[in-house]
Design a protein around this motif. Structure first.
Motif, short mmCIF file in Angstrom:
data_model
loop_
_atom_site.label_atom_id
_atom_site.label_comp_id
_atom_site.label_asym_id
_atom_site.label_seq_id
_atom_site.Cartn_x
_atom_site.Cartn_y
_atom_site.Cartn_z
N ARG A 99 0.79 -1.23 0.05
CA ARG A 99 -0.08 -0.04 -0.08
C ARG A 99 0.82 1.06 0.15
O ARG A 99 0.48 2.33 -0.64
N TYR A 100 1.90 1.21 0.80
CA TYR A 100 2.82 2.41 0.78
C TYR A 100 3.44 2.65 -0.71
O TYR A 100 3.65 3.83 -1.13
N GLY A 101 3.89 1.54 -1.21
CA GLY A 101 4.58 1.70 -2.62
C GLY A 101 3.57 2.27 -3.53
O GLY A 101 4.23 2.80 -4.66
N LYS A 102 2.42 2.42 -3.45
CA LYS A 102 1.36 3.02 -4.37
C LYS A 102 1.44 4.35 -4.02
O LYS A 102 0.48 5.10 -4.95
N VAL A 103 1.69 4.89 -3.08
CA VAL A 103 1.66 6.39 -2.66
C VAL A 103 2.34 7.39 -3.76
O VAL A 103 1.47 8.57 -4.24
N HIS A 110 9.87 0.86 -1.05
CA HIS A 110 9.43 0.02 0.19
C HIS A 110 9.02 -1.01 -0.05
O HIS A 110 8.87 -1.95 0.63
N ASP A 111 8.33 -1.07 -1.46
CA ASP A 111 7.56 -2.49 -1.80
C ASP A 111 8.46 -3.76 -2.44
O ASP A 111 8.95 -3.42 -3.62
N LEU A 112 9.17 -4.34 -1.56
CA LEU A 112 10.18 -5.37 -2.00
C LEU A 112 9.61 -6.81 -1.32
O LEU A 112 8.89 -6.70 -0.60
N PRO A 113 10.42 -7.64 -2.05
CA PRO A 113 10.11 -9.00 -1.54
C PRO A 113 10.68 -9.35 -0.14
O PRO A 113 10.59 -10.53 0.38
N TYR A 114 11.51 -8.49 0.26
CA TYR A 114 12.08 -8.48 1.75
C TYR A 114 11.65 -7.27 2.46
O TYR A 114 11.30 -6.37 2.06
N GLU A 164 -1.73 9.32 5.93
CA GLU A 164 -0.67 8.55 5.63
C GLU A 164 0.40 8.37 6.68
O GLU A 164 1.42 7.99 6.38
N GLN A 165 -0.28 8.24 8.04
CA GLN A 165 0.71 8.07 9.33
C GLN A 165 1.03 6.49 9.18
O GLN A 165 0.21 5.50 9.10
N ARG A 166 2.39 6.16 9.44
CA ARG A 166 3.01 5.01 9.50
C ARG A 166 3.96 4.75 10.48
O ARG A 166 4.51 5.68 11.05
N ILE A 167 4.06 3.43 10.98
CA ILE A 167 5.05 3.10 11.78
C ILE A 167 6.19 2.60 10.98
O ILE A 167 6.45 1.67 10.47
N TRP A 168 7.45 3.29 11.19
CA TRP A 168 8.69 3.01 10.54
C TRP A 168 9.25 1.83 10.91
O TRP A 168 9.17 1.28 12.14
N GLY A 169 9.57 0.94 10.16
CA GLY A 169 10.15 -0.36 10.30
C GLY A 169 9.02 -1.39 10.66
O GLY A 169 9.39 -2.54 10.68
N PHE A 170 7.91 -0.96 10.44
CA PHE A 170 6.68 -2.09 10.49
C PHE A 170 5.81 -1.63 9.36
O PHE A 170 5.64 -2.73 8.66
N GLU A 171 5.51 -0.60 9.34
CA GLU A 171 4.44 -0.38 8.19
C GLU A 171 5.37 0.31 6.84
O GLU A 171 4.83 0.60 5.88
N THR A 172 6.67 0.52 7.04
CA THR A 172 7.48 1.01 6.05
C THR A 172 8.64 0.25 5.99
O THR A 172 9.16 -0.72 6.88
#
Length: 445
Positions: A99-103, A110-114, A164-172
């Motif tokens: 979802r973040y990758g679509k912003v 951020h949209d990676l296989p890892y 668009e609030q996210r938690i870094w390292g969890f949602e990013t």
């Protein structure tokens, strides 16, 4: 990486020296893999083992964008969101990354296989992107975990309300359990000078979360004299809530699960401690039925500590297991603040005790930049102290997450990244010596 570490450990390095360092093409990071999200299918939550899902990989350094910074991570720590990520509960975090990758074009990174995980760090700024003026290469920093875009008006009164609030390292992606991390510049705060790297990395997420939930006007707005019920009072969140209550002139009633944890609370200065296992509280008769008699017995026990008064504020985070009791024992007009649900998300309580007694339930999630800054400022001034109990190497992160998952830890569990050993990074020895017993309180049990 050796050149970066040498520059950090040298007392003569300047901002220009750090700016001149070459950034490596790759770095070591703790990851989960997208093709393994079903590896624990069919297992009970307790049986899902982070040691099997967390990997130490060599990954490419991400592109640096406007308003961002690359930070050399000296130390990080394990939070419960790292456990959730590692066991793919309640959802796989790869959905967040998609979802973040679509912003925007930039967030596609951020949209990676890892997924490089981790929501805390202490380290040194290596590079800043266009538009960053407050931070420079060589600055020693800690990072809070709120990532926001702030293109909507909704976030400009309280950034936690940004859509668009996210938690870094969890949602990013590109989190702090790694040798290098990518953060937004408005996540950065000054590293407390009297703490080592691993000590400075420990408070971040949980300290800021506890501050908003308990102290801030966005949370409970605690005042002097309040009776505050703190679940898990020696744990990652509760240990900071206990300190805030004591420092703010409130009366913490600490709930723990063992004599050792009770001892820690008393060492922090709390006088009212309830060992719920020793006293045998069972708030659920079975999977579907709560026991109001146990709520009443619990409330009676609390009043023994408060001179007959009920609870003004409940600091809630276990969720399903305790929420019915929390609502019941709160005084008329009192407040239940909740920030997590580590025992289950589907809360049940008797609404008569809420509506007829004019109680409030407040949802609280992490903290905005100002709240995180204030919480870090209290750490830097020696008013609140890290609750670091044990430190692992980056290679041992799976075991660290396993310990947190099984609740066999005290306080916070730290992880060394680039730091070659514990105890490095202290810049103010005088302030450290003044508070050394409190800094080591959780290390000595």
């Amino acid at each position: 990486m050796k050149e970066i570490l040498d520059a950090i450990q040298s007392q003569d390095s300047t901002a220009a020296d750090f700016a001149a360092l070459s950034i490596p093409e790759s770095y070591r990071a703790i990851t989960v893999h997208k093709d393994e999200t079903e590896m624990f299918a069919g297992l009970a939550t307790r049986d899902k083992d982070p040691r099997k899902s967390l990997h130490l990989d060599e990954v490419p350094v991400p592109e640096l964008g406007p308003g961002e910074a690359l930070v050399a991570v000296m130390a990080s720590s394990v939070n419960y969101n790292s456990v959730w990520t590692s066991i793919f509960e309640p959802l796989s975090t790869f959905g967040f990354l998609e979802r973040y990758g679509k912003v925007s074009e930039l967030t596609k990174r951020h949209d990676l296989p890892y997924h490089v995980i981790g929501s805390d760090l202490a380290g040194v700024v290596l590079r800043t992107g266009p538009g960053v003026n407050a931070w420079n290469p060589g600055d020693e920093v800690v990072a809070h975990c709120l990532s926001v875009e702030l293109e909507s008006s909704d976030g400009h009164n309280d950034t936690m309300l940004d859509p668009e609030q996210r938690i870094w390292g969890f949602e990013t992606n590109f989190g702090g359990l790694a040798e290098i991390a990518l953060v937004k510049s408005n996540q950065l705060m000054p590293k407390p000078k009297h703490l080592s790297w691993e000590e400075a990395a420990a408070p971040g997420l949980v300290n800021s979360t506890a501050y908003r939930q308990l102290v801030s006007r966005n949370g409970a707005g605690m005042k002097q004299g309040d009776n505050v019920l703190i679940w898990g009072a020696s744990g990652g969140l509760g240990s900071y809530a206990t300190q805030f209550a004591l420092a703010g002139g409130a009366n913490p009633i600490c709930v723990v699960s063992s004599p050792e944890k009770a001892d820690i609370c008393q060492a922090m200065g709390a006088e009212a401690v309830i060992d719920r296992n020793a006293e045998g509280y069972r708030f659920w008769k079975d999977e579907t039925t709560q026991d109001p008699k146990e709520w009443k017995r619990f409330g009676k026990r609390i009043r023994e500590f408060t001179g007959g008064e009920d609870i003004d504020i409940v600091f809630e985070h276990p969720g399903r297991e305790t929420f019915g009791a929390s609502v019941y024992v709160t005084r008329k007009g009192g407040t239940i603040t909740t920030c997590a649900s580590t025992s289950g998300y589907m809360h049940e309580y008797d609404n008569r005790y809420l509506w007829m007694s004019l109680k409030r339930i407040i949802g609280s999630h992490f903290a905005n930049y100002r709240e995180a800054w204030e919480a870090n400022r209290l750490i830097a001034k020696g008013k609140i102290h890290p609750t670091l109990s044990k430190v692992y190497s980056l290679e041992e992160t799976g075991q660290a997450a396993h310990d947190v998952h099984r609740n066999v830890h005290q306080g916070k569990v730290g992880v060394l990244a680039l730091a070659p050993r514990e105890g490095l990074g202290v810049r103010d020895q005088e302030l450290r010596e003044k508070h050394i017993d409190a800094i080591n309180r959780f290390r000595n049990v």
